[in-house]
Scaffold this motif. Sequence first.
Motif, short mmCIF file in Angstrom:
data_model
loop_
_atom_site.label_atom_id
_atom_site.label_comp_id
_atom_site.label_asym_id
_atom_site.label_seq_id
_atom_site.Cartn_x
_atom_site.Cartn_y
_atom_site.Cartn_z
N PRO A 11 9.90 -2.59 -0.92
CA PRO A 11 9.19 -1.46 -0.24
C PRO A 11 7.67 -1.86 0.03
N LEU A 12 7.02 -2.48 -1.22
CA LEU A 12 5.74 -2.67 -0.89
C LEU A 12 5.40 -3.67 0.36
N LEU A 13 6.22 -4.63 0.39
CA LEU A 13 6.15 -5.54 1.51
C LEU A 13 6.23 -4.68 2.77
N GLN A 14 7.21 -3.73 2.84
CA GLN A 14 7.64 -2.95 3.95
C GLN A 14 6.31 -2.10 4.60
N TRP A 15 5.75 -1.70 3.41
CA TRP A 15 4.68 -0.73 3.68
C TRP A 15 3.51 -1.63 3.88
N LEU A 16 3.15 -2.64 3.59
CA LEU A 16 2.25 -3.49 3.93
C LEU A 16 2.23 -4.08 5.36
N ASP A 17 3.39 -4.17 5.90
CA ASP A 17 3.70 -4.78 7.21
C ASP A 17 4.01 -3.53 8.32
N GLY A 18 4.12 -2.40 7.65
CA GLY A 18 4.49 -1.22 8.53
C GLY A 18 2.96 -0.69 9.03
N GLU A 19 3.44 0.61 9.61
CA GLU A 19 2.20 1.30 10.15
C GLU A 19 1.81 2.33 9.18
N ASN A 20 2.64 2.71 8.63
CA ASN A 20 2.16 3.75 7.60
C ASN A 20 1.27 3.27 6.58
N SER A 21 -0.01 3.90 6.54
CA SER A 21 -0.88 3.52 5.29
C SER A 21 -0.73 4.51 3.96
N VAL A 22 -1.00 3.59 2.97
CA VAL A 22 -0.72 4.25 1.86
C VAL A 22 -2.22 4.47 1.00
N LYS A 23 -3.13 3.84 1.54
CA LYS A 23 -4.53 3.78 1.09
C LYS A 23 -4.86 5.19 0.72
N GLY A 24 -5.28 5.08 -0.80
CA GLY A 24 -5.76 6.38 -1.26
C GLY A 24 -4.71 7.15 -2.07
N PHE A 25 -3.24 6.61 -1.77
CA PHE A 25 -2.25 7.17 -2.56
C PHE A 25 -2.08 6.81 -3.94
N SER A 26 -1.38 7.75 -4.45
CA SER A 26 -0.88 7.72 -6.02
C SER A 26 0.54 7.00 -6.16
N ALA A 27 0.72 5.62 -6.70
CA ALA A 27 1.91 5.18 -6.69
C ALA A 27 2.68 5.41 -8.05
N VAL A 28 4.01 5.74 -7.89
CA VAL A 28 4.95 5.92 -9.09
C VAL A 28 6.07 4.60 -9.04
N ASP A 29 5.96 4.08 -9.98
CA ASP A 29 7.08 2.87 -9.98
C ASP A 29 7.63 2.80 -11.21
N LYS A 30 8.95 2.07 -11.53
CA LYS A 30 9.84 2.11 -12.68
C LYS A 30 9.16 0.88 -13.41
N VAL A 31 8.99 -0.17 -12.73
CA VAL A 31 8.54 -1.40 -13.42
C VAL A 31 7.62 -2.10 -12.54
N VAL A 32 6.42 -2.57 -13.02
CA VAL A 32 5.29 -3.17 -12.37
C VAL A 32 4.91 -4.34 -12.95
N GLY A 33 5.10 -5.59 -12.36
CA GLY A 33 4.72 -7.02 -12.85
C GLY A 33 3.51 -7.27 -11.85
N ARG A 34 3.25 -8.60 -12.03
CA ARG A 34 1.81 -9.01 -11.46
C ARG A 34 1.88 -8.90 -9.72
N ALA A 35 3.15 -9.37 -9.45
CA ALA A 35 3.35 -9.45 -8.00
C ALA A 35 3.12 -8.00 -7.28
N ALA A 36 3.77 -7.09 -7.71
CA ALA A 36 3.75 -5.72 -7.53
C ALA A 36 2.15 -5.16 -7.55
N ALA A 37 1.64 -5.48 -8.67
CA ALA A 37 0.18 -5.18 -8.97
C ALA A 37 -0.75 -5.76 -7.94
N PHE A 38 -0.40 -7.04 -7.34
CA PHE A 38 -1.26 -7.57 -6.25
C PHE A 38 -0.85 -6.82 -4.92
N LEU A 39 0.30 -6.46 -4.79
CA LEU A 39 0.53 -5.90 -3.49
C LEU A 39 -0.11 -4.26 -3.64
N TYR A 40 0.07 -3.66 -4.65
CA TYR A 40 -0.63 -2.32 -4.68
C TYR A 40 -2.00 -2.41 -4.34
#
Length: 105
Positions: A11-40
């Motif tokens: 989902p993070l890669l889709q949002w990074l590639d997509g038209e919807n900006s999540v800049k300034g959003f709060s993110a909620v995730d079950k598990v966050v590792g370094r790759a997800a942190a990098f993308l957030y």
Amino acid sequence: MLTSTERGVKPLLQWLDGENSVKGFSAVDKVVGRAAAFLYVLLEVKEVYAGVMSEGAAHYFICAGLWVFVYPLHFSPMQRPCRNPSQKSRNLSSSLSRIYNAAGR
């Protein structure tokens, strides 16, 4: 609000590639590792709430200036110095391509 039923960082890669900006959003995730942190951080969210977060992810967020909320908190003090994430950007394309490859894209 954007949601996804996809697993992992897809989902993070889709949002990074997509038209919807999540800049300034709060993110909620079950598990966050370094790759997800990098993308957030690339997605420019303002804070991340997680059930489980790796120490490397927490360190990356803190150094990038993001608010991090993990419950229940199991955390050991980090002894590593913070480096500006932009200093690591020289490896940005390499890191991003490894994440895409791992996600099967």
